[in-house]
Design a protein around this motif. Structure first.
Motif, short mmCIF file in Angstrom:
data_model
loop_
_atom_site.label_atom_id
_atom_site.label_comp_id
_atom_site.label_asym_id
_atom_site.label_seq_id
_atom_site.Cartn_x
_atom_site.Cartn_y
_atom_site.Cartn_z
N UNK A 20 0.80 -1.29 0.01
CA UNK A 20 0.02 -0.04 0.06
C UNK A 20 0.75 1.29 0.16
N UNK A 21 2.20 1.17 0.48
CA UNK A 21 2.90 2.37 0.35
C UNK A 21 3.85 2.47 -0.68
N UNK A 22 3.94 1.27 -1.77
CA UNK A 22 4.54 1.17 -2.84
C UNK A 22 6.04 0.77 -2.56
N UNK A 125 5.25 4.70 -6.54
CA UNK A 125 4.79 5.11 -8.07
C UNK A 125 3.39 5.63 -8.03
N UNK A 126 2.52 5.06 -6.91
CA UNK A 126 1.21 5.80 -6.83
C UNK A 126 0.96 7.00 -6.39
N UNK A 144 18.55 20.79 -8.32
CA UNK A 144 18.24 19.71 -9.09
C UNK A 144 17.53 18.49 -8.53
N UNK A 145 16.87 17.87 -9.23
CA UNK A 145 16.04 16.73 -9.05
C UNK A 145 16.34 15.65 -9.52
N UNK A 146 16.64 14.34 -8.82
CA UNK A 146 16.96 13.02 -9.28
C UNK A 146 16.08 12.12 -8.89
N UNK A 147 15.51 11.72 -9.71
CA UNK A 147 13.99 10.79 -9.13
C UNK A 147 13.87 9.45 -9.85
N UNK A 148 13.59 8.40 -9.16
CA UNK A 148 13.27 7.08 -9.87
C UNK A 148 11.81 6.98 -9.76
N UNK A 149 11.38 6.74 -11.12
CA UNK A 149 9.90 6.70 -11.14
C UNK A 149 9.81 5.33 -12.21
N UNK A 150 8.39 5.37 -12.48
CA UNK A 150 7.93 4.03 -13.28
C UNK A 150 8.17 4.93 -14.87
#
Length: 281
Positions: A20-22, A125-126, A144-150
């Motif tokens: 539920x928290x991904x 991801x949600x 800067x933003x460095x993000x892991x996403x779907x």
């Protein structure tokens, strides 16, 4: 932190990954190193992290950054993070919901003159988009933003006009910085493995476009309305989405130098800024 180490850490503290928290914990050292290299932490870097999970990225960043401020919603991870981050006195975890936190009030007092603020996160991801914009619109001086996403979200973030992936998210992030995909990440890099591929994306906010909207809220009202019904022409989509007379909308679109018969995905960021400014006159 290897898969074996993660399993042992979770077992020792009686913690399980919450769907539920991904929660998908990173277990690939190469991916971790790639994110750290992209952040480029140094003695003047303050990192804001959302969703530290088991603290692997937090600890790696704390080794090189001046300070890491992490926000974790899941309080059951506290004993794990206490253990993992014990050697790093410059890493602080705030147990709260990022979407309910006043980020400016939290982070600004921890910034000194000359510091560089970077947002780094393996985003759940949600809630990827809400968290991303919560940070980018916080008023904090994010460099800067460095993000892991779907991976599909990454496709939309970097999309250019004319393609099916180009939309509200594309315009929103590209307005706030130069966006590029750094690398893709397979499900095997996580434990438990997600059912989708991921990607790491960088937003260089120091290289944001020179053209700025007179009213940013008005700009994104126009963008959301334009993409609200993608199959409609621009004038029809805006008239419906903004609740304005079609003839008035047509006049504004023409005055902005745009074809009223165009569709939203054909407009560049500069087109949207001109259009929004014209519609505010």
């Amino acid at each position: 932190m290897s898969a074996r180490e993660v399993k042992e850490l979770l077992r020792r503290h009686g913690v399980i990954a919450k769907k539920g928290y991904g929660q998908n914990f990173l277990v690939d050292a190469r991916v971790l190193d790639g994110i750290v290299r992209a952040v480029e932490p140094d003695a003047r870097t303050v990192v804001l992290e959302v969703g530290p999970g088991l603290g692997a990225l937090t600890a790696a960043l704390a080794e090189r950054a001046k300070r890491v401020v992490a926000i974790e919603k899941d309080g059951s991870l506290r004993p794990v993070l206490d253990e993992v981050l014990a050697p790093h006195g410059n890493a602080e975890v705030v147990y709260d919901d990022c979407l309910k936190v006043d980020l400016r009030a939290l982070v600004a007092p921890r910034l000194d003159e000359g510091d560089r603020l970077v947002f780094a996160a393996n985003l759940p991801y949600y809630v990827t988009t809400p968290i991303l914009f919560q940070v980018l619109e916080s008023g904090l001086p994010v460099s800067r933003a460095v993000v892991m996403v779907q991976r599909e979200v990454a496709d939309r973030m970097v999309a250019r006009p004319g393609g099916k992936d180009y939309g509200v998210l594309s315009v929103g992030v590209q307005y706030r910085g130069e966006v590029r995909r750094l690398f893709n990440v397979p499900p095997s890099a996580f434990m438990p493995q997600p059912g989708v591929d991921s990607a790491v994306v960088e937003i260089d906010c120091d290289k944001r476009p020179a053209m700025r909207a007179a009213d940013e809220e008005a700009l994104f009202r126009v963008v959301r309305a334009a993409f609200g019904t993608r199959r409609k022409t621009l004038e029809n989509a805006l008239a419906a989405g903004l609740g304005m007379p079609k003839e008035w909308v047509r006049q504004k679109v023409v005055a902005a130098g745009i074809d009223p018969g165009a569709r939203a995905e054909q407009l560049s960021l500069a087109d949207f800024v001109r259009l929004a400014d014209e519609m505010e006159k």
